[in-house]
Design an enzyme around this catalytic site. Structure first.
Site, PDB file in Angstrom:
ATOM      1  N   ARG A  51      28.442 -28.895  24.726  1.00 21.86           N
ATOM      2  CA  ARG A  51      27.407 -28.354  23.834  1.00 21.86           C
ATOM      3  C   ARG A  51      27.294 -26.835  23.917  1.00 21.86           C
ATOM      4  NH1 ARG A  51      22.714 -31.864  26.288  1.00 21.86           N
ATOM      5  NH2 ARG A  51      23.876 -31.011  28.026  1.00 21.86           N
ATOM      6  N   LYS A 147      34.812 -42.406  36.510  1.00 22.88           N
ATOM      7  CA  LYS A 147      33.871 -43.302  37.158  1.00 22.88           C
ATOM      8  C   LYS A 147      32.482 -42.676  37.092  1.00 22.88           C
ATOM      9  CE  LYS A 147      32.949 -42.317  41.868  1.00 22.88           C
ATOM     10  NZ  LYS A 147      32.947 -42.586  43.265  1.00 22.88           N
ATOM     11  N   HIS A 177      40.467 -41.936  41.215  1.00 20.50           N
ATOM     12  CA  HIS A 177      41.379 -40.887  41.702  1.00 20.50           C
ATOM     13  C   HIS A 177      42.064 -41.278  43.014  1.00 20.50           C
ATOM     14  CE1 HIS A 177      37.732 -39.568  43.867  1.00 20.50           C
ATOM     15  NE2 HIS A 177      38.584 -39.140  44.763  1.00 20.50           N
ATOM     16  N   LYS A 181      46.410 -40.621  44.815  1.00 10.97           N
ATOM     17  CA  LYS A 181      46.783 -40.002  46.090  1.00 10.97           C
ATOM     18  C   LYS A 181      48.198 -40.413  46.475  1.00 10.97           C
ATOM     19  CE  LYS A 181      42.118 -39.700  47.992  1.00 10.97           C
ATOM     20  NZ  LYS A 181      41.975 -38.323  48.423  1.00 10.97           N
ATOM     21  N   ASP A 234      29.293 -46.798  44.949  1.00 16.29           N
ATOM     22  CA  ASP A 234      29.983 -45.509  44.885  1.00 16.29           C
ATOM     23  C   ASP A 234      31.405 -45.581  45.469  1.00 16.29           C
ATOM     24  OD1 ASP A 234      29.731 -42.725  44.206  1.00 16.29           O
ATOM     25  OD2 ASP A 234      29.769 -42.276  46.346  1.00 16.29           O
ATOM     26  N   HIS A 239      37.006 -47.451  44.891  1.00 14.47           N
ATOM     27  CA  HIS A 239      38.081 -46.903  45.729  1.00 14.47           C
ATOM     28  C   HIS A 239      38.559 -47.886  46.798  1.00 14.47           C
ATOM     29  CE1 HIS A 239      36.950 -43.335  43.712  1.00 14.47           C
ATOM     30  NE2 HIS A 239      35.942 -43.019  44.478  1.00 14.47           N
ATOM     31  N   LYS A 330      28.338 -41.785  54.855  1.00 14.69           N
ATOM     32  CA  LYS A 330      28.101 -40.342  54.800  1.00 14.69           C
ATOM     33  C   LYS A 330      27.619 -39.887  56.175  1.00 14.69           C
ATOM     34  CE  LYS A 330      28.030 -40.034  50.134  1.00 14.69           C
ATOM     35  NZ  LYS A 330      29.072 -39.243  49.472  1.00 14.69           N
TER      36      LYS A 330
HETATM   37  P1  NAP Z   1      28.424 -32.299  34.917  1.00  8.71           P
HETATM   38  O1  NAP Z   1      28.764 -31.153  35.791  1.00  8.71           O
HETATM   39  O2  NAP Z   1      26.993 -32.691  34.753  1.00  8.71           O
HETATM   40  O3  NAP Z   1      29.045 -31.995  33.477  1.00  8.71           O
HETATM   41  C1  NAP Z   1      28.732 -32.758  32.368  1.00  8.71           C
HETATM   42  C2  NAP Z   1      29.426 -32.167  31.158  1.00  8.71           C
HETATM   43  O4  NAP Z   1      29.040 -32.902  30.014  1.00  8.71           O
HETATM   44  C3  NAP Z   1      29.100 -30.714  30.907  1.00  8.71           C
HETATM   45  O5  NAP Z   1      30.264 -30.044  30.508  1.00  8.71           O
HETATM   46  C4  NAP Z   1      28.118 -30.784  29.738  1.00  8.71           C
HETATM   47  O6  NAP Z   1      28.240 -29.597  29.027  1.00  8.71           O
HETATM   48  C5  NAP Z   1      28.686 -31.983  28.987  1.00  8.71           C
HETATM   49  N1  NAP Z   1      27.712 -32.635  28.118  1.00  8.71           N
HETATM   50  C6  NAP Z   1      26.521 -33.163  28.439  1.00  8.71           C
HETATM   51  N2  NAP Z   1      25.922 -33.683  27.356  1.00  8.71           N
HETATM   52  C7  NAP Z   1      26.756 -33.461  26.311  1.00  8.71           C
HETATM   53  C8  NAP Z   1      26.693 -33.748  24.920  1.00  8.71           C
HETATM   54  N3  NAP Z   1      25.655 -34.381  24.380  1.00  8.71           N
HETATM   55  N4  NAP Z   1      27.738 -33.384  24.158  1.00  8.71           N
HETATM   56  C9  NAP Z   1      28.797 -32.737  24.680  1.00  8.71           C
HETATM   57  N5  NAP Z   1      28.923 -32.448  25.988  1.00  8.71           N
HETATM   58  C10 NAP Z   1      27.898 -32.798  26.788  1.00  8.71           C
HETATM   59  O7  NAP Z   1      29.189 -33.623  35.356  1.00  8.71           O
HETATM   60  P2  NAP Z   1      30.564 -33.734  36.148  1.00  8.71           P
HETATM   61  O8  NAP Z   1      30.260 -33.687  37.607  1.00  8.71           O
HETATM   62  O9  NAP Z   1      31.537 -32.778  35.611  1.00  8.71           O
HETATM   63  O10 NAP Z   1      30.979 -35.221  35.843  1.00  8.71           O
HETATM   64  C11 NAP Z   1      31.527 -35.637  34.609  1.00  8.71           C
HETATM   65  C12 NAP Z   1      31.882 -37.118  34.708  1.00  8.71           C
HETATM   66  O11 NAP Z   1      32.830 -37.299  35.752  1.00  8.71           O
HETATM   67  C13 NAP Z   1      30.708 -38.018  35.061  1.00  8.71           C
HETATM   68  O12 NAP Z   1      30.901 -39.273  34.469  1.00  8.71           O
HETATM   69  C14 NAP Z   1      30.830 -38.174  36.572  1.00  8.71           C
HETATM   70  O13 NAP Z   1      30.251 -39.373  37.036  1.00  8.71           O
HETATM   71  C15 NAP Z   1      32.330 -38.209  36.715  1.00  8.71           C
HETATM   72  N6  NAP Z   1      32.824 -37.800  38.032  1.00  8.71           N
HETATM   73  C16 NAP Z   1      32.579 -36.560  38.507  1.00  8.71           C
HETATM   74  C17 NAP Z   1      33.089 -36.196  39.739  1.00  8.71           C
HETATM   75  C18 NAP Z   1      32.879 -34.810  40.289  1.00  8.71           C
HETATM   76  O14 NAP Z   1      33.430 -34.527  41.338  1.00  8.71           O
HETATM   77  N7  NAP Z   1      32.133 -33.960  39.643  1.00  8.71           N
HETATM   78  C19 NAP Z   1      33.838 -37.112  40.495  1.00  8.71           C
HETATM   79  C20 NAP Z   1      34.078 -38.384  39.968  1.00  8.71           C
HETATM   80  C21 NAP Z   1      33.572 -38.719  38.737  1.00  8.71           C
HETATM   81  P3  NAP Z   1      27.087 -28.945  28.136  1.00  8.71           P
HETATM   82  O15 NAP Z   1      25.840 -28.936  28.935  1.00  8.71           O
HETATM   83  O16 NAP Z   1      27.648 -27.571  27.830  1.00  8.71           O
HETATM   84  O17 NAP Z   1      27.016 -29.791  26.935  1.00  8.71           O
END
Ligand code: NAP
Length: 483
Positions: A51, A147, A177, A181, A234, A239, A330
C-alpha cells in the site's frame, strides 16, 4: 568442489508485501545473492507491491538498504546497482481495485510469472481473486504463500478452497523454509543415495529418534502474535512435522514432487493421536530483569506454550515400537536444530567393558554448523586391555565442501529459484497441510479443554523438569541442548 549454478528462465516476480519484514530480511537479499551467483537472468523483473506510495526509485533505495544490511554487501558494490535495475514498484491495496492495471502492464509475455504472497494470510484470497479477475495470472502462473497456512484444519481447508478457486494445485507453492535448508535435503540424499543406512532405518534397529528445535530468543516484540499461536502451531505442525516426515517416509519411487509428497502424506496419516501423558508444555519464567513469557505476551493469564515436548508414535510396519520425541522451545540454553537417530545396542557384547555407551547415534545438525555426526565404538587407544570408547565421525558441510559449504544458499534463495523452475518437491501440498492439522487439532483442543497450566522453566535451561521425566520414564535421555 564447484557447485553448478544453472540459470533459471527469464521471469517476472511480483512480491506482495514488498515493504514488509520478510521481503527485507529474506526475499530481496536472497534474490540478490542468486543474481550475484549468476542464476537470475539480467532481463528478469522483480516488482514490489504494497500500500505504501513509492516510485521505482524509492523502492530501489529501500531494497538497497535491506540488501546491504541483510546480505552483508557494501553500498557501492557494482553488482548491487546491476541488481537494482531489475526492481520496480507498484502501489496496490490488495483489498481494492486500484493499481492492478499498472501491475499487468509490467508483466511480459513469454516470461515465467510468479507472485509471492508475503502478506498476512487474511489477504491471500483478495490477491488470488484480483490476480485472476484482472487477467494478470493465468494457468501458467505460480503463487507462493507463506506460513502460517491456517491455524487449524477448518481454516487451512478454507484457505485451500479459496486458492483453488483461482489456481490449480500445481501452481501453488506453500513455503516451509525448513525444506529449503541444505541439510534437510541432505537427509533424503543420506537415506536414498547410500546403501549404508536404509537397511537399518526401521524399528528393528532404531531405538528412538529425537528432533530438537531450540531457540535462545523469547517472544518479545511479537509476543501478542505468538500468544495466539504457541509452539505447536508455530513449529510442530509445520517445520517439525516436515522433518519427521523426511526421516520416517518410505523411499519415493523417484525424486519427483508428487512421489515425495505422497510418501510424506502417508507418514502424517500414520501418526497416532498423542496421549495426554506424552506431552509437556512449558512457559519460560522471568529471570533477573528479563521478562517472563506472560509479560512478553502481555497476557498474564496466558496458557500458550513457549515450549513443547512430545512423544510421537507412527503406526506402520517400519516404525511400530520406535518412538519419535519432538521438542521445541524459546529461551532455551542454546540455539540449535538437530535430528538424532539412536540405534539399538548390539544384541550381545563380546567385550567385558561395561562403562562405555554402546548405541550408535547419527546426528544431523540443521543449525548452527550444518553437518552430520555418526557416533561409532572403537577401542580406546593404548595398551592395557580392550576398553571401548565412542568417537564421532564428524562431517561439517562447511569443512567438507570448502568455500562452497560455507556459502550455501539460504533456504529462501533455493526455494524461490525452485518456484521459477516449477519444481514443487520442497513445497507442501494442500492435502499434506490439512493432514498435519487433522493430527494437530485434537492435541490443541485437548489442551484448551483441560485446566492445566504450562510447566514453568528457567530461561537458559533445557526446558521444564517434566520434559526430562517424559524421557526418563522410557529409560531414555534427551540429548544435551548445545550449539
Ligand atoms: P509485515 O512486516 O507486517 O509486512 C506485511 C506487508 O504486507 C507489508 O509490506 C505491508 O505493506 C503489506 N500489506 C499489508 N496490508 C496490505 C494491503 N491491504 N495491500 C497490500 N499490501 C499490504 O509482515 P512480514 O513479517 O513481512 O510477513 C509477511 C508474511 O510472511 C506473513 O504471512 C507472515 O506470517 C509470513 N512470515 C514471515 C516471516 C518473517 O520472518 N517475517 C517468517 C515466516 C513467515 P504496506 O503497509 O505498505 O501495505
Amino acid at each position: 568442489m564447484v557447485s553448478r549454478v544453472i540459470p533459471v528462465d527469464d521471469f517476472d516476480l511480483v512480491i506482495f508485501g514488498a515493504t514488509g519484514d520478510l521481503a527485507h530480511r529474506k526475499i530481496l537479499p536472497g534474490l540478490f545473492r542468486r543474481f550475484v551467483a549468476g542464476q537470475i537472468p539480467e532481463t528478469s523483473r522483480i516488482v514490489g507491491a504494497a500500500r505504501t506510495q513509492m516510485d521505482d526509485g524509492q523502492f530501489r533505495d529501500e531494497a538497497a538498504k535491506a540488501i546491504c544490511e541483510f546480505a552483508k554487501v557494501k553500498k557501492n558494490d557494482p553488482r548491487l546497482a546491476q541488481f537494482l535495475e531489475l526492481l520496480g514498484y507498484t502501489p496496490i491495496d490488495v483489498k481494492g481495485e486500484g493499481g492492478w492495471k499498472e501491475l499487468k502492464s509490467r508483466m511480459r509475455d513469454g516470461a515465467v510469472h510468479a507472485f509471492y504472497f508475503s502478506v498476512a494470510p487474511s489477504l491471500f484470497g483478495d490477491i488470488a481473486e484480483r490476480l485472476s479477475g484482472h487477467g494478470i495470472a493465468d494457468d501458467n502462473s505460480r503463487i507462493v504463500v507463506e506460513k502460517p497456512f491456517g491455524r487449524d484444519l477448518a481454516s487451512a481447508k478454507a484457505l485451500n478452497a479459496t486458492l483453488a478457486q483461482h489456481f490449480h494445485e500445481s501452481q501453488i507453492y506453500r513455503i516451509d523454509h525448513y525444506l529449503g535448508k541444505e541439510t534437510v535435503q541432505n537427509l533424503m540424499a543420506v537415506r536414498f543415495a547410500n546403501v549404508l543406512f536404509e537397511p537399518l532405518w526401521n524399528a528393528q534397529y532404531v531405538d528412538h529418534v529425537q528432533i530438537t528445535v531450540a531457540e535462545t530468543v523469547g517472544v518479545g516484540g511479537r509476543g501478542s502474535y505468538y500468544d495466539k499461536s504457541g509452539a505447536i502451531r508455530d513449529m510442530v505442525q509445520n517445520h517439525m512435522m516436515q522433518l519427521l516426515c523426511l526421516i520416517a517416509m518410505e523411499p519415493p519411487y523417484h525424486f519427483d514432487p508428487d512421489a515425495v509428497r505422497d510418501e510424506k502424506l502417508k507418514v502424517i496419516r500414520a501418526l497416532e493421536p498423542v496421549l495426554p501423558e506424552d506431552i509437556v508444555r512449558g512457559q519460560y519464567q522471568a529471570s533477573g530483569d528479563q521478562p517472563g513469557y506472560l509479560e512478553d505476551a502481555e497476557n498474564p493469564d496466558s496458557r500458550t506454550e513457549s515450549y513443547v515436548a512430545m512423544k510421537v508414535r507412527i503406526s506402520n510396519w517400519r516404525w511400530q515400537g520406535t518412538p519419535f520425541y519432538l521438542r521445541t522451545g524459546k529461551k532455551l540454553r542454546a540455539r540449535t536444530s538437530e535430528i538424532a537417530i539412536t540405534f539399538k545396542e548390539p544384541p550381545h557384547s563380546i567385550f567385558d567393558d561395561t562403562g562405555a555407551p554402546k548405541a550408535n547415534e547419527l546426528v544431523i545438525r540443521l543449525q548452527p554448523n550444518e553437518g552430520m555426526n555418526l557416533k561409532v565404538m572403537i577401542k580406546e587407544p593404548g595398551p592395557g586391555g580392550m576398553r571401548l570408547v565412542q568417537v564421532p565421525l564428524d562431517m561439517s558441510f562447511a569443512d567438507a565442501l570448502g568455500a562452497e559449504g560455507s556459502d550455501m544458499p539460504d533456504a529462501y534463495e533455493r526455494l524461490i529459484m525452485d518456484v521459477i523452475r516449477g519444481n514443487q518437491t520442497l513445497f507442501m501440498r494442500g492435502d499434506e497441510v490439512e493432514a498435519a492439522w487433522a493430527w494437530t487439532d485434537p492435541i490443541i483442543e485437548a489442551w484448551e479443554d483441560s485446566k492445566r497450566a504450562p510447566e514453568p522453566y528457567d530461561p537458559g535451561s533445557s526446558g521444564p523438569e517434566e520434559a526430562l521425566r517424559l524421557m526418563h520414564r522410557d529409560n531414555r535421555r534427551w540429548r544435551e541442548i548445545r550449539s
